[in-house]
Design an enzyme around this catalytic site. Structure first.
Site, PDB file in Angstrom:
ATOM      1  N   HIS A 178      -1.636   0.774   7.381  1.00 54.83           N
ATOM      2  CA  HIS A 178      -2.185   0.797   6.090  1.00 54.83           C
ATOM      3  C   HIS A 178      -1.793   2.445   5.439  1.00 54.83           C
ATOM      4  O   HIS A 178      -2.155   3.236   6.416  1.00 54.83           O
ATOM      5  CB  HIS A 178      -3.408   0.482   6.161  1.00 54.83           C
ATOM      6  CG  HIS A 178      -4.024   0.510   4.767  1.00 54.83           C
ATOM      7  ND1 HIS A 178      -3.476  -0.144   3.457  1.00 54.83           N
ATOM      8  CD2 HIS A 178      -5.108   1.304   4.256  1.00 54.83           C
ATOM      9  CE1 HIS A 178      -4.235   0.298   2.223  1.00 54.83           C
ATOM     10  NE2 HIS A 178      -5.160   1.115   2.738  1.00 54.83           N
ATOM     11  N   CYS A 185       0.916  -1.236  -0.149  1.00 56.48           N
ATOM     12  CA  CYS A 185       0.070   0.083  -0.308  1.00 56.48           C
ATOM     13  C   CYS A 185       1.006   1.149   0.120  1.00 56.48           C
ATOM     14  O   CYS A 185       0.575   2.220  -0.558  1.00 56.48           O
ATOM     15  CB  CYS A 185      -0.989   0.003   1.296  1.00 56.48           C
ATOM     16  SG  CYS A 185      -0.058  -0.328   2.876  1.00 56.48           S
TER      17      CYS A 185
END
Length: 1370
Positions: free
Chosen positions: A484, A182
């Site tokens: 994330h 990510c």
């Protein structure tokens, strides 16, 4: 119309329900076409007769989509083959499960394009007119962190992340997260949305002749950007880009810092772009300059240097402060705030020629066009010694005025000393403030190497032109341990903000940007970040507002020619992929089996297009299974098959032209059944298999020859009666149905006689595939109860027999001296084997002779009856109870002994079985009743002498250790399966001659010594079992072992280990007490099997067993591994020998037996008074065993026990269990050395006594002596650099057996020292040298050096496409 509730609480017309009671199918559909719907579920409850096309209509109606613009696929499989939207096949025929079971489906894009929303006029999206069974979507609970990465407390009335707009409306393409990439996706999307970077990348032309496209980073970025701009997909892969980085798949599972990646990627691009127009692109866009200065406060002299930077790291919370900076402006001001150097930190002024107070700080000289700010949210907590994340609130403006932070002074005043060290520092700022939390100095070059002297100086912008606008916010959600990343980016074409969260792209608002400030609504206290949201901004990218430089995105029409050709190439590739995907979606993939006439059962996967006919598919399967030249094509057919149950479900007569898609129920990712390519001989005809039939494998049993034939397949219906079933079998086998007995094997060892004529097969428990045994003869066995019948015994043997591979020891089977031969009752005398001549016989010879014996045995069967013979000495020719399969074979290794020719009475026939004797002399002795008594009345010593063993009690001859597997004396010999094999099915019965006798140790070894196989009355627990044993030589195909030394043994797995060993005696060549059995596991590890009472039930077919010569354990004996304890050696634990200790033996007796063994095997000549045995726990020495201790009484002992043997320098001082033996070691700080171990014997657990003893052996005054207990396993090694401060010295306790010492047993390690001794003074070099030596020493011993946290894997981009070369060498 009256409505009634159905099973699923839906309402259906009563007439319909009563008419057909049609089952219903519950469908749960997940819409994964957009982030807005991914957490929602549609529920449909449809009749099983609903067609697939009607299912699509119902889903379109309920979801509000135009039918035909989406696809439905199975949701429980990863490759989700879509359902055919035009098929008229019913749900029940398409593998949907009715009856309330949930069928999970996924609603997906069609051809990579999202479904079209139906217009409101059509009413498809309106749920007001739907009944209860078609309610509007129910939305499941959303995760706390929403799809875009913002936490759940971000929801607001004006906007929620659950209402993300779909791809088709945003026009942007997402990036697929490979696993933990990510951070990469966020940076790539930011670079893509930077017009100046994207346009410059498009203007660069790739020369394929100069470089491999796979390893070219700029080319792969160019391809990615082109796909992001032109692809119709919702998300595209980044694997080609990461492959150009030189990464393998493991890198996808490493999460890195996005700022670290930015630095490394820019460096890699600069290296790749050398000698091109883009060579200075990164510097032109991202590089700024700052001045690092020190100004003397007395004379004003200033020393300075100029550094370059690519990003500005801003501290969130100053070191030691309780409050964080509130805004980016505040943090920037703190960044340039100078510090005063005074006191011990004074600066040496070159002009004043002395140390003076000075001011040290940073000044910005030039800001880049694209300004990158890193918010340093990752910090280190020195109280917990862990890395933490600071979630404090820090605001940032949408427009940032940088003019207050620029240095307006001349860059190089004449009074200053200037050193330009930009190249030295490689783009980093001040060493304290510009350091990167994630970088590792030793292995990664993360900066940009620039030569400042070669670059032209830029003219400073006026302050009015230093306004920057925010266009990218990279957000981190999570903790310092992991989380994330996603990016919020503003498009310069329309000013709209978007969230780029991996494959999901959605519109967001200014409010959502403000929610990434972090923090909580309360005051900014020290612990505020612990309760704040973990989702906050981490990197900010601003662009200078300068109309003359601000670029727009290149449109497709304005692409350079090389980009246009790349677009066309990618479009063709995408079309090809789409066509291939379409073929895949229409291909049925199903398991295919075939009973190949040569290669036996083969397995493969048949891949056939759904429109191919059955005939074409059969031809494909025919070629796939390599049947050409073996069987003709017209002798093959495909049938529906269930491999698990080995069940042929149905054949497809007359359907050769039917498409496979129709036959298989559509294209699916997996099928609930398989296909079998069936073959036949040219003279045979295929049997039709109809749905609903059950398959029965019929095994015909022949009681006369005791054979069980290979199965014949018979198909029947569950509603047939047993009588009809018998007629069916009679037709197939030719047996008589009147006398037929049918036995169903429902599961392992579950045999059921089918004797009720009118009972149906379904009632008897028949299923898809079944196994039955049938027997039809006129024998009186029919009249016996089933469990007493010969049929049951034969089937029972068949179900419990396993095949073992037994590897014999090196020596071939030899004669057993003095083994007694006893003539068969009523039989002729046999010639003895010439064992006295020293002949050795091979396994083949043994089996051949055994076979000859079997050929001479007549078939004798008698009805079973119980006969008691009370004290009669006659040898009754009529066999008594439990007539069973029995064959009497001569042991080929027995030597005839004419002086002790004996015969065995019928009641003591087990003695005959135990020694497997066939007479070798005195032909008339067999019928002499007095001789039978003579045999029974023999003393223990006589039996022992005959068997030439030193300690075998006569009771072993009648124990069920042997009788479990030996021939039943009360039964006549019956010819077995092929009349050739030397096997025995026996009923074990205890000989009355030995009933009630006490067992000795000689029978078996048990851990507890109490696991006897006899009850208190001396009766065998294994009574009335039928146990089978047959051995044959191993063929080369059977085993990888040497066939000359290998036996294949077929044996009843209910046999005990003792009986199994006794059966092996003829093949090993020694008695069962003289060899050991080792079980071989898959990794070739061997473990000895020692529990003689246990059966072989844990063994299975083709398990391997190794036989090794050596005395087997007796009951109460334990195998012991003896290790030598060498306290002052580098390796203190050395293996010596394996030996045997017995229950009831004293320690001194065990030492007496052990010392000769040590002398012979280890060349250790030891005195019994200078040897000690002690407990071994892992590597730790424990309790000292005193000579008078008795095993099992004073010392617990178990199988595979381990013990230390310690050689003493003086006679044993330990005389009592109240004493305590402690191992002590002196630590000398002045020399940084540890002395050797010395043992101290304490009379009590007093600390005072310990210190006195230590004072005696060391001459350290009592008041100066300090001690500490060692940690870990013996020898409790510790670095000499750590021992002085790491151990708990001089604990404040008076006894040793309390916390923190807990010295309660012998063998504890105690370090001691002189408290007045000062540590040795060492230079840094000496300390480093000593540290290396200690690390090397402790690593060799396997002990801990010091605490070292897991090192994070450095992020690298390999410019040559692989990790073999250091990128820094380029």
């Amino acid at each position: 119309m009256e409505m009634v509730p159905s099973e699923e609480n839906q309402f259906v017309p009563k007439e319909i329900q009563n008419a057909a009671e049609e089952p219903r199918v519950l469908c749960i559909i997940q819409d994964i076409t957009s982030a807005r719907t991914v957490n929602e579920r549609l529920t449909l409850n449809l009749p099983a007769s609903t067609t697939l096309s009607k299912l699509y209509e119902d889903v379109a109606h309920k979801a509000g989509y135009v039918n035909g613009t989406f696809e439905l696929a199975w949701g429980n499989t990863p490759d989700m083959a879509p359902l055919d939207h035009s098929s008229e096949m019913s749900l029940s025929d398409s593998a949907f499960e009715p009856g309330g079971k949930r069928n999970f489906l996924q609603l997906t894009d069609k051809d990579g394009e999202q479904p079209q929303i139906a217009s409101d006029e059509s009413g498809t999206a309106d749920s007001s007119g739907l009944d209860d069974s078609s309610q509007e979507r129910f939305i499941g609970p959303l995760p706390r962190d929403s799809t875009a990465g913002c936490s759940g407390d971000y929801s607001s009335p004006s906007y929620s992340y659950s209402s993300i707009l779909s791809k088709s409306e945003t026009g942007y393409v997402g990036l697929v997260n490979q696993a933990m990439t990510c951070y990469l996706n966020s940076l790539l999307q930011t670079l893509y949305m930077t017009p100046e970077f994207r346009n410059a990348l498009y203007n660069w032309a790739f020369e394929e002749s100069e470089e491999d496209p796979v390893t070219s980073i700029p080319y792969q970025l160019q391809r990615l950007f082109v796909l992001l701009q032109t692809s119709k997909k919702r998300a595209i892969e980044t694997t080609d880009v990461t492959r150009s980085f030189g990464w393998d798949s493991s890198e996808a599972w490493q999460q890195h810092d996005v700022q670290e990646l930015c630095r490394v990627m820019f460096d890699a691009l600069e290296q790749k772009w050398k000698q091109t127009e883009q060579a200075d692109l990164i510097n032109q866009l991202y590089q700024g300059k700052l001045k690092d200065y020190v100004r003397c406060l007395e004379c004003g002299y200033e020393s300075w240097r100029i550094d370059t930077y690519l990003d500005i790291p801003l501290v969130i919370r100053p070191f030691g402060a309780s409050q964080a900076y509130g805004s980016v402006e505040e943090a920037l001001q703190a960044f340039i705030q100078p510090e005063t150097l005074d006191g011990p930190n004074q600066y040496f002024c070159e002009r004043c020629k002395k140390k003076c107070d000075a001011r040290k700080g940073l000044r910005f000289l030039h800001f880049p066009y694209l300004l990158t700010l890193q918010l340093k949210r990752f910090d280190f907590d020195y109280t917990t010694m862990h890395r933490i994340k600071l979630n404090d609130r820090m605001t940032f403006p949408e427009e940032l005025d940088m003019s207050p932070f620029i240095d307006v002074e001349d860059e190089s005043p004449q009074t200053e000393s200037c050193t330009d060290s930009g190249a030295e520092n490689e783009g980093s700022c001040h060493s304290d403030q510009m350091s990167n939390d994630f970088s590792t100095d030793d292995c990664v070059d993360e900066g940009i190497c620039l030569d400042s002297t070669g670059s032209t100086e830029r003219v400073l912008k006026p302050k009015s032109l230093l306004t920057f606008e925010l266009f990218s916010v990279m957000v981190h959600s999570g903790s310092a341990a992991g989380g994330h990343y996603y990016a919020c980016i503003k498009s310069f074409s329309d000013g709209q903000w978007y969230s780029f969260n991996d494959q999901h792209v959605s519109k967001i608002t200014h409010d959502d940007i403000r929610k990434t400030y972090g923090g909580s609504s309360g005051s900014r206290g020290y612990y505020s970040s612990a309760f704040a949201s973990s989702t906050n901004a981490y990197m900010l990218i601003y662009r200078l507002k300068d109309p003359s430089r601000n670029a727009k995105y290149l449109s497709v029409e304005d692409f350079p020619e090389h980009i246009k050709s790349l677009v066309q190439k990618e479009k063709e590739s995408e079309e090809q992929e789409k066509r291939q995907r379409e073929i895949e979606r229409n291909t049925c993939k199903i398991k295919l089996f075939c009973m190949h006439p040569v290669k036996m059962m083969m397995e493969s996967k048949l891949e056939v297009h759904k429109d191919k006919t059955l005939g074409e598919a059969t031809e494909m399967a025919y070629k796939l299974m390599e049947l050409e030249g073996v069987v003709s094509l017209d002798c093959c057919r495909l049938v529906k098959y269930d491999e698990f149950h080995e069940y042929l479900e149905r054949s497809y007569e007359g359907e050769e032209d039917t498409p496979m898609g129709l036959l298989l129920g559509g294209v699916k990712s997996s099928y609930m059944f398989d296909l079998l390519l069936e073959t036949r001989r040219p003279d045979q005809v295929f049997q039709p298999y109809k749905p609903g039939e059950v398959m029965v494998k019929v095994h015909v049993v022949d009681l006369k020859t005791e054979t069980i034939a290979s199965p014949i397949s018979v198909r029947a219906y569950l509603n047939q009666t047993i009588t009809e079933f018998k007629q069916l079998i009679a037709q197939a086998t030719g047996l008589s149905a009147e006398t037929m007995r049918v036995v169903l094997e429902r599961c392992y060892n579950d045999l059921r006689l089918l004797y009720v004529p009118n009972k149906t097969l379904k009632a008897e428990g028949f299923f898809r595939s079944n196994k039955v045994f049938v027997e039809s003869s006129e024998l009186p066995d029919h009249q016996a109860a089933f469990t007493d019948s010969l049929l049951w015994k034969l089937l029972d043997r068949h179900g419990n027999t396993i095949r073992l591979m037994v590897l014999l020891p090196e020596q071939s089977p030899g004669t057993l001296a003095n083994r007694t031969h006893c003539q068969k009752v009523g039989g002729d005398s046999e010639e003895p084997f010439e064992g006295s001549k020293g002949n050795r016989k091979s396994v083949e010879a043994i089996l051949e002779e055994s076979t000859e014996k079997l050929k001479n045995l007549s078939l004798q069967q008698q009805q079973q009856q119980q006969q008691q013979q009370q004290g009669s000495g006659t040898c009754d020719s009529q066999k008594s109870s439990d007539a069973s399969d029995f064959e009497h074979i001569e042991s080929p290794t027995q030597e005839a002994d004419s002086n002790s020719s004996l015969c065995v009475a019928a009641d003591n026939r087990e003695l005959e079985n135990r020694i497997r004797a066939v007479a070798g002399g005195g032909s008339g002795a067999s019928s002499d009743p007095e001789n039978h008594f003579a045999c029974e009345e023999r003393s223990d010593s006589e039996v022992n002498n005959d068997r030439s063993t030193s300690s075998v009690d006569s009771d072993i001859l009648s124990s069920s250790h042997s009788s479990d597997t030996l021939c039943n004396a009360d039964s006549g010999p019956i010819q077995l399966a092929n009349g050739l094999d030397s096997h025995s099915i026996t009923s074990s019965r205890r000989s009355k001659a030995h009933e009630g006798k006490k067992e000795t140790w000689d029978t078996a070894e048990e851990d507890s010594g109490t696991d006897s196989e006899y009850d208190d009355n001396g009766k065998s627990k294994a009574e009335a079992q039928y146990l089978y044993f047959r051995a044959e030589p191993c063929s080369q195909d059977d085993s990888s072992w040497d066939a000359q030394k290998c036996l294949v043994v077929h044996v009843d797995k209910r046999i005990t280990l003792a009986a199994f060993k006794q059966n092996l005696e003829p093949y090993v060549g020694v008695t069962s007490t003289q060899f050991k059995v080792f079980r071989v596991y898959a990794n070739n590890q061997e473990f000895e099997s020692v529990r003689l009472n246990e059966t072989l039930s844990s063994f299975s077919d083709d398990n391997k067993i190794t036989i090794r010569l050596g005395r087997a354990l007796k009951k109460g004996e334990y195998r012991v591994k003896v290790y030598q304890l060498l306290v002052n050696e580098p390796e203190p634990c050395k293996f010596l020998v394996d030996t045997v200790f017995a229950k009831g033996m004293t320690v001194r007796q065990s030492k007496e037996e052990l010392l000769p063994q040590l002398k012979e095997q280890c060349k250790l000549d030891l005195s019994i008074d200078r040897v000690r045995l002690r407990k071994k726990t892992w590597k730790n020495p424990g309790t000292v065993f005193l000579d008078y201790h008795v095993y099992e009484e004073d010392i617990s002992i178990s199988s595979n026990w381990e013990v230390f043997l310690e050689v003493l320098n003086e006679p044993e001082k330990m005389k009592s269990m109240s004493q305590l033996a402690v191992l002590t070691r002196r630590w000398s700080p002045s020399t940084m050395k540890l002395g050797p171990f010395q043992e101290v014997i304490l009379e009590s657990s007093s600390v005072e006594e310990l210190k006195e003893k230590l004072s005696e052996i060391s001459d350290i005054p009592l008041e100066q002596l300090e001690f500490a207990k060692g940690r870990g396993t013996f020898p409790c090694d510790i670095s000499v650099l750590e021992i002085h401060q790491d151990l708990d010295w001089n604990p404040k306790v008076s006894t040793l057996n309390v916390w923190p010492l807990y010295i309660c047993d012998d063998g504890a390690v105690v370090f001691y020292r002189d408290s007045t001794e000062e540590p040795m003074e060492m230079s840094e070099d000496e300390r480093n040298e000593l540290m290396k030596k200690e690390s090397s020493r402790l690593l060799k011993t396997g002990h801990r050096v010091s605490y070292s946290p897991r090192k994070e894997k450095a992020l690298k981009i390999y410019l040559d496409g692989g990790p073999a070369k250091d990128p820094g060498q380029d």
